[in-house]
Design a protein around this motif. Sequence first.
Motif: not given
Ligand SMILES: Nc1ncnc2c1ncn2[C@@H]1O[C@H](COP(=O)(O)OP(=O)(O)O)[C@@H](O)[C@H]1O
Length: 250
Positions: A15-16, A19, A40-47
Amino acid sequence: MTAPLLETRALGLTRPGGIRALTDVSLAIAPGERIGLVGPNGAGKTTLMMCLTGVLRPGSGSLHIDGAPLSAGDIAPGVGFLFQQAEDQLFSPTVAEDVAFGARNIGLRGDALDHAVTRALARVGITALADRPVHHLSGGEKRLACLAGVLVMAPRLLLLDEPSAALDLRNRRRLIELLRGMDEAMLIASHDLELVLELCPRVIVIDVGTIVADGPARTVLGDAALMARHGQEVPHSLTHHDHRAHRHVR
Ligand SMILES: Nc1ncnc2c1ncn2[C@@H]1O[C@H](COP(=O)(O)OP(=O)(O)O)[C@@H](O)[C@H]1O
Ligand SMILES: [Mg+2]
């Protein structure tokens, strides 16, 4: 075995800010399969979900839908994404217009469009909200309106990001029963492990962007050591029936 509806091999995504959000993610989803995505939060689910829709492009690895690779810049056909924040998804003046936007998106016009909107609203039980302004809806109603807007596009795979977050008990139950009655394949990211247990025969655990477990829901969610390692707890309904946990000390 049925050919997978969606298959990824060794997806990697940064990610930008550098990360590393996904590393070596390989998974296959069969038609009609329901899978819980836990971590957990930040695991990458949404990504991961954004990657599966084609909104985010992976830096490495491959994504196939019905055996065909997803070309750069394309949105995955037949994949619907329910955002965690309903506010990010709703933008038309009324509920019906918002749902119609989705229908128009897949090329429906005229009577076919009206029919699809009516059907999608009825399917999620919000026919009465058709003409309501979206910003006047409660959180639960917004979530249902979003779901109607996704379903109207006739997806074969639904990606649901924290679908029960901020829902009251009645709306949560309604959502569970609604999802249970659907034939579409689903990947459900949730911290609501009881919901996952009720709906998903299979669970994937993701942590620091990597799949750390993928198997039968009761086996994965019932593995106390695994769950603890990834910041989770075994859901109560799995410990409840374990008589050893209820032994009386004499
Ligand atoms: N828009 C973004 N730009 C840069 N990094 C991001 C962005 N959104 C999420 N991240 C990072 O990508 C990683 C995965 O996040 P995310 O997929 O949102 O996790 P989850 O949905 O499991 O909580 C985390 O380290 C988060 O900080
Ligand atoms: Mg998320």
